[in-house]
Design a protein around this motif. Structure first.
Motif, mmCIF file in Angstrom:
data_model
loop_
_atom_site.group_PDB
_atom_site.id
_atom_site.type_symbol
_atom_site.label_atom_id
_atom_site.label_comp_id
_atom_site.label_asym_id
_atom_site.label_seq_id
_atom_site.Cartn_x
_atom_site.Cartn_y
_atom_site.Cartn_z
ATOM 1 N N LYS A 32 0.835 -1.205 0.000
ATOM 2 C CA LYS A 32 0.000 0.000 0.000
ATOM 3 C C LYS A 32 0.869 1.254 0.000
ATOM 4 N N GLU A 35 2.292 1.669 -3.469
ATOM 5 C CA GLU A 35 1.302 2.151 -4.418
ATOM 6 C C GLU A 35 1.044 3.649 -4.221
ATOM 7 N N GLU A 36 1.035 4.084 -2.971
ATOM 8 C CA GLU A 36 0.850 5.520 -2.700
ATOM 9 C C GLU A 36 2.031 6.322 -3.225
ATOM 10 N N ARG A 38 3.904 5.482 -5.774
ATOM 11 C CA ARG A 38 3.798 5.510 -7.240
ATOM 12 C C ARG A 38 2.820 6.602 -7.673
ATOM 13 N N ARG A 39 1.713 6.721 -6.977
ATOM 14 C CA ARG A 39 0.728 7.753 -7.327
ATOM 15 C C ARG A 39 1.298 9.149 -7.082
ATOM 16 N N ILE A 40 2.070 9.305 -5.994
ATOM 17 C CA ILE A 40 2.709 10.596 -5.750
ATOM 18 C C ILE A 40 3.674 10.934 -6.871
ATOM 19 N N GLU A 42 3.473 9.891 -9.937
ATOM 20 C CA GLU A 42 2.660 10.225 -11.110
ATOM 21 C C GLU A 42 2.143 11.658 -11.033
ATOM 22 N N ILE A 43 1.701 12.062 -9.840
ATOM 23 C CA ILE A 43 1.208 13.430 -9.667
ATOM 24 C C ILE A 43 2.319 14.436 -9.939
ATOM 25 N N ARG A 154 -10.516 10.443 -9.450
ATOM 26 C CA ARG A 154 -9.060 10.462 -9.286
ATOM 27 C C ARG A 154 -8.591 11.818 -8.770
ATOM 28 N N GLU A 157 -8.938 11.823 -5.067
ATOM 29 C CA GLU A 157 -7.881 11.020 -4.444
ATOM 30 C C GLU A 157 -6.543 11.750 -4.511
ATOM 31 N N ASN A 158 -6.277 12.387 -5.653
ATOM 32 C CA ASN A 158 -5.028 13.139 -5.798
ATOM 33 C C ASN A 158 -4.979 14.319 -4.834
ATOM 34 N N LEU A 161 -3.825 13.118 -1.563
ATOM 35 C CA LEU A 161 -2.379 12.886 -1.594
ATOM 36 C C LEU A 161 -1.607 14.205 -1.562
#
Length: 203
Positions: A32, A35-36, A38-40, A42-43, A154, A157-158, A161
């Motif tokens: 988890k 994955e967080e 990775r999303r950071i 991406e942002i 999304r 969610e972003n 984050l």
């Protein structure tokens, strides 16, 4: 000559049920966190791309939207204007009176349809630069509405984050992303090495 693959664990002692459950929980927690991260990442990449390139609608997509506005906006718009002129003509030259609510309701309804036509023209056009789409654009409308819904979800969610990122030092975020990249690179290399070993044993 091919040698049989070993089916025994060679990477440490066997774990009991409790230890396996604890290891699984730690792996899930780490997954988890990864994955967080990775999303950071991406942002951050997306923000950098937005700064470097101005967002714009492709020319062909904009032309499709404009073409769709001709029937979906133009017809009800001119229909509303024509209805108003028609009511005035009958009242002035034919001495036919209509209730004000009928005149207002008919005109406003057609104007409202023309406004909705603007939205439908944009959403029913194919947003794929290389695909023209269908005539009425029903499939494109459903696809684009789904994309917008997913984008809104999304974005929420972003935003969460981003709020978490705002409370962390930039150096800590970059260090965590670098560590994740290195771990993923090691894991990929380990998989490639294992694959090469298996292929060698099967020869």
């Amino acid at each position: 000559q091919a040698t049989p693959l070993s089916t025994k664990a060679e990477d440490g002692p066997q774990l009991n049920a409790g230890q396996r459950a604890l290891a699984q929980m730690r792996a899930e927690r780490q997954g988890k966190k990864d994955e967080e991260l990775r999303r950071i990442a991406e942002i951050r990449d997306m923000d950098l791309q937005v700064k470097e390139e101005a967002a714009a609608i492709p020319e062909r997509v904009a032309q499709r939207m404009g073409k769709r506005m001709l029937p979906f906006v133009g017809i009800p718009l001119f229909g509303g204007m024509g209805a108003f002129v028609g009511f005035w003509y009958f009242a002035t030259y034919k001495d036919v009176e209509f209730e004000p609510i009928v005149v207002a309701g008919s005109t406003i309804a057609l104007l409202a349809i023309s406004l909705l036509g603007i939205t439908y023209s944009v959403l029913s056009a194919s947003w794929d630069d290389d695909r023209d789409g269908s005539g009425l654009g029903i499939d494109e409308f459903q696809k684009n509405v789904g994309s917008i819904s997913e984008g809104v979800k999304r974005s929420r969610e972003n935003q969460l984050l981003r709020e978490r990122m705002a409370g962390l030092p930039e150096e800590e975020i970059e260090a965590a992303i670098r560590e994740l990249d290195m771990r993923e690179a090691r894991e990929e290399k380990r998989k490639e090495t294992l694959k090469e070993k298996m292929e060698k044993e099967l020869r």
